[in-house]
Write a protein that holds these residues in place. Structure first.
Motif, mmCIF file in Angstrom:
data_model
loop_
_atom_site.group_PDB
_atom_site.id
_atom_site.type_symbol
_atom_site.label_atom_id
_atom_site.label_comp_id
_atom_site.label_asym_id
_atom_site.label_seq_id
_atom_site.Cartn_x
_atom_site.Cartn_y
_atom_site.Cartn_z
ATOM 1 N N TRP A 200 0.842 -1.193 0.000
ATOM 2 C CA TRP A 200 0.000 0.000 0.000
ATOM 3 C C TRP A 200 0.877 1.243 0.000
ATOM 4 O O TRP A 200 2.068 1.172 0.303
ATOM 5 N N VAL A 201 0.252 2.379 -0.338
ATOM 6 C CA VAL A 201 0.986 3.642 -0.451
ATOM 7 C C VAL A 201 0.393 4.666 0.516
ATOM 8 O O VAL A 201 -0.820 4.891 0.527
ATOM 9 N N MET A 202 1.252 5.280 1.311
ATOM 10 C CA MET A 202 0.857 6.359 2.210
ATOM 11 C C MET A 202 1.549 7.624 1.721
ATOM 12 O O MET A 202 2.776 7.703 1.712
ATOM 13 N N THR A 203 0.778 8.602 1.285
ATOM 14 C CA THR A 203 1.374 9.845 0.810
ATOM 15 C C THR A 203 1.158 10.943 1.840
ATOM 16 O O THR A 203 0.037 11.208 2.255
ATOM 17 N N ASP A 204 2.254 11.537 2.256
ATOM 18 C CA ASP A 204 2.224 12.657 3.204
ATOM 19 C C ASP A 204 2.392 13.930 2.375
ATOM 20 O O ASP A 204 3.495 14.289 1.973
ATOM 21 N N ASP A 205 1.264 14.604 2.134
ATOM 22 C CA ASP A 205 1.227 15.758 1.230
ATOM 23 C C ASP A 205 1.161 17.082 1.973
ATOM 24 O O ASP A 205 0.679 18.087 1.437
ATOM 25 N N ILE A 206 1.650 17.121 3.206
ATOM 26 C CA ILE A 206 1.443 18.282 4.070
ATOM 27 C C ILE A 206 2.043 19.565 3.500
ATOM 28 O O ILE A 206 1.583 20.669 3.811
ATOM 29 N N TYR A 207 3.072 19.456 2.620
ATOM 30 C CA TYR A 207 3.685 20.655 2.030
ATOM 31 C C TYR A 207 3.171 20.914 0.609
ATOM 32 O O TYR A 207 3.831 21.597 -0.176
ATOM 33 N N GLU A 208 2.025 20.381 0.300
ATOM 34 C CA GLU A 208 1.452 20.467 -1.045
ATOM 35 C C GLU A 208 1.485 21.871 -1.635
ATOM 36 O O GLU A 208 1.822 22.064 -2.810
#
Length: 401
Positions: A200-208
């Protein structure tokens, strides 16, 4: 003393949090310390967001909320994902938590069993390995070389995958390096993942919203729709909206996973702060023009810091594509000696020397899995950054080569 559990012994305190605490202690002791460690914008939370919080309090919205978040905020998050990322989530596929860190913690604790593996590209945010270790999992570090822009390659991903792999964590733009993945790069990684359906993939996009130059932001579920059903897309209001202390993070993902995460959250913190959730609705639904204005200021600071550090003998760095950190190489100083004879062997030695000799706090690259570098935040004023660069120059110049 009551014995502590083995699981607590698997982890260490967050280096970035401890560095901030150390800066405050030294200042309280009377030292003129500059701290370039903070992972938070120095801007105030926009007025309309603060006003929304006040209005929520006046209206009596100060009680418990649903564990997974208020309906208003989950709907606002769903609209955000559709509007900005082209992703469709129903409200039962969205969770609201006390910061994006809790979302990550919930997801790992719900899915990682003893011995399961989590692929962590290095450099990495300091909490990914420790959360994995706390759950009994094994962080598998996938080196991302400086010559590749600190980004994971398909070949390195393939080598890291095993039958025990449960997650790949992708943080883009990255803390600490500022590296950001293009659509084409994500598609290439997705091609590897499609051959391994158990990952599975966990994307941390907090600085999008902190992307510089012309590159646009793309997240994995957007670039590779075939992976959406095994992707958890994580974000929050902390960085883009200058709301670090409000502690609101969120994620969109498969309903069964979100349901499990809500179950875990019901036995830890329960629902996030009610007033902060109301403020987060105003953040996501209100005016967005200040984001680009703040980004322009960060870009100017980035360029100034990179230019200043580039003039220091022994220091090298590239301009980051996103976030608000410079991840500079200090390898050119290794082997040097301090005036009292101590050898600078690694980033820990260098960072300690900078603090000791110049009252400047930066963070060692070893905390992020890349020992030849150090991280400094440019989420502060130009004056502070200029003085910080001057102190780094002085610390380097005082070393005996």
């Amino acid at each position: 003393m009551l014995p502590l559990t083995d699981r607590l012994n698997r982890i260490k305190p967050s280096p970035s949090s401890m560095a901030g605490q150390r800066v405050r202690e030294l200042r309280a002791a009377g030292r003129d310390v500059i701290g370039l460690t903070a992972g938070e914008p120095d801007f105030e939370t926009p007025l309309h967001i603060r006003e929304a919080a006040w209005e929520a309090m006046v209206a009596g919205k100060t009680r418990y909320t649903d564990v997974g978040g208020t309906a208003d905020l989950r709907e606002a998050v769903a609209r955000k994902f559709k509007r900005e990322n082209g992703l469709s989530y129903s409200t039962n596929e969205i969770i609201i938590s006390t910061g994006a860190k809790q979302v990550i913690f919930n997801a790992i604790l719900c899915t990682v069993q003893q011995g399961d593996e989590v692929i962590v590209p290095a450099p990495y945010w300091v909490s990914y390995p420790d959360i994995t270790l706390f759950a009994g999992g094994v962080p598998v570090f996938a080196p991302c070389k400086a010559e590749n822009g600190f980004k994971l390659t398909p070949e390195a991903l393939e080598r890291a995958i095993s039958p025990r792999t449960r997650w790949l964590i992708l943080n883009s733009p990255n803390n600490p390096s500022g590296a950001a993945y293009s659509r084409e790069e994500l598609v290439a990684l997705a091609a590897v993942l499609e051959r391994h359906p158990h990952v599975w993939v966990m994307t941390d996009d907090i600085y999008e919203h902190l992307m510089y130059d012309e590159a646009g932001f793309v997240t994995m579920a957007q670039a590779a729709p075939a992976l959406k059903d095994r992707t958890l897309t994580i974000n929050g209001v902390s960085k883009a909206y200058a709301m670090t202390g409000w502690r609101i993070g969120y994620a969109g993902g498969p309903a069964a996973l979100v349901k499990a995460m809500v179950k875990l959250q019901s036995q830890s913190t329960s629902g996030a702060n009610a007033v902060a959730q109301a403020a987060a609705v105003a953040a996501l639904e209100g005016p967005q023009d200040f984001i680009s204005a703040n980004r322009d200021m960060f870009r100017a600071r980035r360029d100034a810091v990179v230019a200043a550090l580039g003039k220091i003998d022994g220091i090298a760095c590239e301009a980051p594509a996103g976030a608000f950190y410079v991840f500079a190489s200090c390898e050119g100083l290794f082997g040097s000696r301090t005036p009292d004879g101590r050898v600078i062997r690694n980033s820990d030695d260098w960072v300690s020397w900078v603090l000791e000799s110049q009252d400047l706090a930066v963070l060692q690259g070893s905390a992020y899995g890349v020992d030849a570098h150090f991280r400094l935040s440019f989420a502060t004023s130009m004056d502070q950054l200029a003085e910080g660069a001057r102190r780094i120059d002085a610390a380097a110049a005082a070393l005996i080569r």
